[in-house]
Design an enzyme around this catalytic site. Structure first.
Site, PDB file in Angstrom:
ATOM      1  N   TRP A 208       7.801   4.340  -5.193  1.00 15.67           N
ATOM      2  CA  TRP A 208       7.945   2.940  -4.803  1.00 15.67           C
ATOM      3  C   TRP A 208       9.177   2.784  -3.892  1.00 15.67           C
ATOM      4  CZ3 TRP A 208      11.446  -1.107  -6.641  1.00 15.67           C
ATOM      5  CH2 TRP A 208      11.108  -2.387  -6.142  1.00 15.67           C
ATOM      6  N   ASP A 375       2.074 -15.892  -0.244  1.00 17.73           N
ATOM      7  CA  ASP A 375       1.996 -14.721  -1.121  1.00 17.73           C
ATOM      8  C   ASP A 375       1.822 -15.186  -2.566  1.00 17.73           C
ATOM      9  OD1 ASP A 375       2.970 -12.015  -2.378  1.00 17.73           O
ATOM     10  OD2 ASP A 375       2.858 -11.582  -0.234  1.00 17.73           O
ATOM     11  N   ARG A 452       4.122  -3.976 -14.752  1.00 16.53           N
ATOM     12  CA  ARG A 452       4.463  -5.303 -14.233  1.00 16.53           C
ATOM     13  C   ARG A 452       3.847  -6.399 -15.112  1.00 16.53           C
ATOM     14  NH1 ARG A 452       3.542  -8.641  -8.723  1.00 16.53           N
ATOM     15  NH2 ARG A 452       5.700  -9.175  -8.399  1.00 16.53           N
ATOM     16  N   LYS A 485      -4.197 -10.899   1.812  1.00 14.52           N
ATOM     17  CA  LYS A 485      -3.460  -9.710   1.363  1.00 14.52           C
ATOM     18  C   LYS A 485      -3.993  -9.368  -0.025  1.00 14.52           C
ATOM     19  CE  LYS A 485       1.339  -8.335   0.338  1.00 14.52           C
ATOM     20  NZ  LYS A 485       2.700  -8.879   0.359  1.00 14.52           N
ATOM     21  N   TRP A 486      -4.623  -8.207  -0.140  1.00 19.59           N
ATOM     22  CA  TRP A 486      -5.272  -7.778  -1.391  1.00 19.59           C
ATOM     23  C   TRP A 486      -4.330  -6.799  -2.089  1.00 19.59           C
ATOM     24  CZ3 TRP A 486     -10.798  -8.433  -2.687  1.00 19.59           C
ATOM     25  CH2 TRP A 486     -11.196  -7.729  -3.824  1.00 19.59           C
ATOM     26  N   ASP A 487      -3.664  -7.294  -3.113  1.00 17.72           N
ATOM     27  CA  ASP A 487      -2.610  -6.502  -3.770  1.00 17.72           C
ATOM     28  C   ASP A 487      -3.157  -5.779  -4.998  1.00 17.72           C
ATOM     29  OD1 ASP A 487      -0.070  -5.560  -4.173  1.00 17.72           O
ATOM     30  OD2 ASP A 487       0.894  -7.525  -4.274  1.00 17.72           O
ATOM     31  N   MET A 488      -2.397  -4.823  -5.510  1.00 15.27           N
ATOM     32  CA  MET A 488      -2.797  -4.062  -6.704  1.00 15.27           C
ATOM     33  C   MET A 488      -1.529  -3.411  -7.225  1.00 15.27           C
ATOM     34  SD  MET A 488      -3.907  -1.210  -8.327  1.00 15.27           S
ATOM     35  CE  MET A 488      -5.256  -0.610  -9.283  1.00 15.27           C
ATOM     36  N   ASN A 489      -0.939  -4.034  -8.255  1.00 12.96           N
ATOM     37  CA  ASN A 489       0.448  -3.681  -8.566  1.00 12.96           C
ATOM     38  C   ASN A 489       0.699  -2.810  -9.784  1.00 12.96           C
ATOM     39  OD1 ASN A 489       2.056  -4.855  -6.468  1.00 12.96           O
ATOM     40  ND2 ASN A 489       1.245  -6.812  -7.158  1.00 12.96           N
ATOM     41  N   CYS A 535      -2.703  -3.668  -0.203  1.00  9.19           N
ATOM     42  CA  CYS A 535      -1.319  -3.479  -0.641  1.00  9.19           C
ATOM     43  C   CYS A 535      -1.386  -3.010  -2.081  1.00  9.19           C
ATOM     44  CB  CYS A 535      -0.612  -4.836  -0.541  1.00  9.19           C
ATOM     45  SG  CYS A 535       1.020  -4.870  -1.296  1.00  9.19           S
ATOM     46  N   ASP A 557       6.993  -1.826  -0.034  1.00 10.39           N
ATOM     47  CA  ASP A 557       7.746  -3.026  -0.430  1.00 10.39           C
ATOM     48  C   ASP A 557       9.162  -2.971   0.114  1.00 10.39           C
ATOM     49  OD1 ASP A 557       5.840  -4.443  -1.690  1.00 10.39           O
ATOM     50  OD2 ASP A 557       6.519  -4.061  -3.734  1.00 10.39           O
TER      51      ASP A 557
HETATM   52  C1  DGJ Z   1       3.840  -6.593  -4.496  1.00  9.48           C
HETATM   53  C2  DGJ Z   1       3.718  -6.625  -3.013  1.00  9.48           C
HETATM   54  O1  DGJ Z   1       3.917  -5.369  -2.468  1.00  9.48           O
HETATM   55  C3  DGJ Z   1       4.703  -7.657  -2.466  1.00  9.48           C
HETATM   56  O2  DGJ Z   1       4.682  -7.642  -1.075  1.00  9.48           O
HETATM   57  C4  DGJ Z   1       4.309  -8.989  -3.013  1.00  9.48           C
HETATM   58  O3  DGJ Z   1       3.052  -9.363  -2.536  1.00  9.48           O
HETATM   59  C5  DGJ Z   1       4.314  -8.950  -4.527  1.00  9.48           C
HETATM   60  N1  DGJ Z   1       3.509  -7.876  -5.023  1.00  9.48           N
HETATM   61  C6  DGJ Z   1       3.828 -10.239  -5.090  1.00  9.48           C
HETATM   62  O4  DGJ Z   1       3.716 -10.209  -6.442  1.00  9.48           O
END
Ligand code: DGJ
Length: 798
Positions: A208, A375, A452, A485-489, A535, A557
């Site tokens: 990360w 966002d 998270r 923006k399709w995120d996946m954290n 993302c 990030d």
């Molecule tokens: C992780 C992304 O990489 C960030 O840019 C942002 O969108 C956050 N998530 C939002 O929770």
């Protein structure tokens, strides 16, 4: 045009500059005779076949009917376990009777025009829109069917040749016959055996906020794996590898590149065996994987893109950029210039309301930005990252008129509107979880681990996918959304699906990826006008599988210019700038607390899809004026920055500077990015050998007009500015007033020279500040300082 020659079961696959020659041996196995620089075709290449013609101690003779033939010393295109090849098998299958030995023998082949078929997985495709120049495609394919009589299983080896791209793609399909159930334990997309000639392995390593660092290592005997067990392709080891001859570099010498089009657990394998054969494999990670095939069922592996260059790594990367830009990303986004984004995340996080957003939008518009992206934090209950994922209902306290009103008002300001979502996730604190706890990936009697604060939805379950499809469709149709923006954290743990039967649990990871592909395939098809950026906490899923559906990725990030310089340099080995989201963040950096000038933040982000994500309602006059000029410059040269041909000139992984360059297709224009880590004292004079120009063209080279914030000079202000500043004891304030009202320009170097001079003798930038004084022929770069130089033809050669 003939691209695939066949003679007596010997196949010569040719591209513009490469040859790939394979042959069916008397035993029925397929051997690789050559992959590398193009050689003239001839009727037979038997002389390239080499093996021991005597028994080899310790090795096992394959068959009593063939003298002195051992698989362990043979270069194979498909390798299995149990018949004398002691290297890693590429395919490993368990038969119903418990046997794990298989042996695939040539049965038939076909050669045809166009690409072989791959269903349900992202893949390269023939580009039918661009039939001119070097982007035109001539694609031919070869499929070789291999059969194991004993187990009644077929393996179809698939090859497609992209002639002008110097690319060969590979995949394979396993088909069960009629005899019984089989379990696939390993199914690599590609197996290729080459001769070890003092080779090095290059991979993209990371974590990360530190993705895609280039790692180089000498290859010696043993087995090396790069892989992911995260359920996604991962920031740890990107699904890419390159093998290069030790003496090759960016501009000279032989190198091979391999990239897997896949977004889940993957494995790349490099084995050097005692006989100095290098075995290379790429495919789905066999760890925690098995797949059951009932009678007549088939299994398709993901596709690998292979390319070879004898002109060093720069050319190898350009081959990749070319095929990705033209044959991987969705056709409607190919070569389409992308808008300059303002993103709310690093500016306001979760803390906003409509008024605050509109205020940001007005400032963004005033500065020249084009697309406003809201966002995380827009849905009910989402005031931090502990809740509400999965519900996706607009927070009407923050946005009383919903997304529709916000979008409308943003459009009125003159900006397009974009939105963040993280569909694959679910928070324990959410309505959806209360209703459907069984939709989350977790084991029945085990407390799941959180990443998270969230869990992941079981994408193998069609009910989950249908819910997400309907929910996203509702949101994306609710307003005039132009970007998502399709995120996946988080990465996958507690692997278990409540939906799959117990015998299918080992299929979970691959089925998860197939589920994601099905959903994003449907959604992107339904909304072809929406630009999707994928993302995963930045670059945890920056891979070719996602790019097939979503043409750009939020690369990291980390918006710190110093670290981004490394990340983007590394990413360029495989990924073109058009796929790389890059934003100017705040100062000091939220990720490193490092100070970077506003100009350096731009100079780095400009070599990607530019955006800004700092609180632009709080920036100084100086920053505001500078940002406006940056955006004007970027708009003027957007095509060059986003789609220019890319060259690496100096590596930040080996030196104190990073230098790179893009050149227009017609070679009439270019941009040079120059970045420094730490200021050295009394620095040596520099020479930069430019790339990709036309020798006989005459070019003008200019420094991009760049400004320095004179606040940084403190007491020494009068050494730098051309007028006297009297501080009268009010140092800070006076500096601020001067910096807000006076844009202090850096040096402005201009050169006129022929392309050959700039490439072979080099461009000699002004000396850096060496403690001896400052004038207009001195560059003050400083720590993490940078420059962009623009170059344009003023006279073309005939
Ligand atoms: C992780 C992304 O990489 C960030 O840019 C942002 O969108 C956050 N998530 C939002 O929770």
């Amino acid at each position: 045009m003939k691209m695939i020659y066949e003679n007596n079961k010997e196949f010569h696959l040719t591209t513009d500059k490469t040859s790939y020659i394979i042959k069916v041996l008397p035993s029925g196995h397929i051997t690789n005779l050559h992959y590398g620089r193009k050689i003239k075709h001839r009727e037979n290449f038997d002389s390239l076949y080499q093996n021991f013609n005597t028994p080899v101690g310790l090795e096992v003779n394959y068959s009593k009917y063939i003298d002195d033939f051992t698989l362990n010393t043979t270069k194979l295109e498909l390798s299995t376990y149990g018949k004398g090849d002691f290297k890693e098998p590429s395919i490993h299958i368990e038969m119903e009777n418990g046997s794990r030995v298989s042996d695939f023998i040539y049965e038939s082949h076909k050669i045809f025009q166009g690409k072989y078929k791959i269903e349900g997985l992202p893949h390269t495709f023939e580009n039918t829109t661009d039939q001119k120049g070097k982007n035109r495609d001539e694609v031919n394919s070869l499929e070789i069917t291999m059969y194991d009589e004993n187990s009644d299983v077929y393996v179809i080896l698939q090859y497609s040749v992209f002639y002008y791209k110097d690319v060969i793609t590979r995949s394979c399909r396993i088909v069960n016959g009629e005899r019984g159930i089989i379990k696939i334990h390993k199914a690599m997309s590609m197996n290729i055996d080459l001769t070890h000639e003092d080779c090095e392995l290059i991979t993209l390593e990371g974590k990360w906020i530190r993705e895609k660092h280039i790692q180089k290592q000498a290859l010696s005997k043993g087995v090396y794996y790069l892989d992911s067990k995260r359920g996604v392709s991962g920031a740890d080891h990107n699904p890419f590898m390159s093998i290069k001859k030790k003496n090759s570099d960016e501009n000279n010498g032989e190198c091979y590149g391999f990239a897997l089009i896949y977004s889940g657990n993957h494995q790349g394998l490099v084995e050097v065996n005692p006989h100095e054969i290098i075995r290379l494999q790429m495919g789905i990670n066999p760890f925690d994987f098995s797949w059951t095939l009932h009678k007549e069922e088939g299994f398709q592996t993901p596709e690998v893109i292979m390319t070879f260059s004898y002109e060093g790594l720069n050319k190898l990367s350009r081959n990749f950029h070319n095929i990705i830009n033209n044959n991987v990303i969705p056709p409607q986004w190919q070569h389409k210039e992308r808008s300059i984004i303002f993103n709310s995340w690093e500016a306001v996080g979760f803390d906003f309301n409509e008024k605050k957003l509109l205020n940001l939008a007005r400032n963004a518009k005033e500065l020249g930005m084009e697309l406003f992206v809201l966002d995380d934090g827009w849905f009910r209950g989402r005031n931090d990252d502990t809740s509400s994922l999965g519900d996706w209902m607009v927070d009407d306290k923050k946005l009383p008129g919903g997304l529709t009103q916000l979008c409308h008002r943003i459009n009125e300001i003159g900006l397009h509107f974009g939105l963040w979502v993280e569909p694959e996730m679910i928070s324990e604190k959410s309505e959806r979880y209360r209703k459907h706890p069984e939709w989350a990936i977790k084991l029945p009697n085990r407390e799941p681990s959180l990443g998270r604060n969230q869990l992941i939805l079981d994408m193998t379950n069609p009910e989950v996918r249908e819910y997400l499809y309907k929910t996203l469709k509702r949101i994306f149709s609710s307003s005039n959304i132009k970007y998502v923006k399709w995120d996946m954290n988080r990465s996958v743990t507690d692997v278990y699906s409540n939906y799959l039967e117990s015998w299918k649990q080992m299929e979970f990871h691959h089925r998860y990826v197939l589920g994601v592909y099905e959903l994003i395939g449907r959604i992107t098809k339904e909304f072809p006008h929406i630009l999707f950026e994928s993302c995963a906490s930045g670059g945890n899923r920056y891979d070719l599988g996602m790019l097939y559906y979503m043409p750009q990725t939020w690369a990291s990030d980390n918006t710190d210019a110093g670290e981004r310089m490394n990340i983007q340099y590394g990413a360029s080995l495989l990924y073109p700038q058009s796929t790389l989201g890059a934003h100017v963040g705040s100062n000091p950096s939220l990720q490193t607390l490092r100070n970077n000038s506003i100009e350096s933040r731009f100079n780095v982000a400009a070599f990607g899809i530019l955006g800004y994500e700092l609180d632009i309602t709080k920036i100084s006059n100086f920053e505001g004026k500078v940002i406006k000029k940056q955006i004007e410059f970027y708009k003027k040269h957007r095509k060059l920055f986003q789609f220019g041909e890319f060259y690496r000139i100096k590596s930040p992984f080996k030196s104190n500077q990073s230098i790179l360059m893009v050149v227009s297709e017609d070679k009439n224009e270019g941009m040079i990015g120059y970045y420094q880590k730490l200021q050295e004292s009394n620095m040596t004079l520099e020479t930069i050998k430019l790339k990709g120009l036309k020798e006989d063209n005459q070019y003008n080279l200019y420094t991009r007009e760049q400004f320095m914030n004179i606040e940084q000079f403190g007491e020494l202000i009068n050494e730098f500015v051309p007028f006297e500043v009297r501080t009268n004891g009010l140092k800070g304030l006076v500096h601020k007033i001067v910096s807000d009202n006076y844009l202090f320009k850096g040096e402005n170097q201009r050169i006129e020279a022929y392309g050959d001079e700039l490439m072979y003798a080099g461009f000699k930038p002004y000396p850096q500040f060496n403690g001896g004084g400052y004038n207009e022929k001195v560059r003050y770069i400083g720590d993490f300082g940078s420059r962009i130089y623009y170059i344009r033809t003023n006279r073309t050669s005939k």
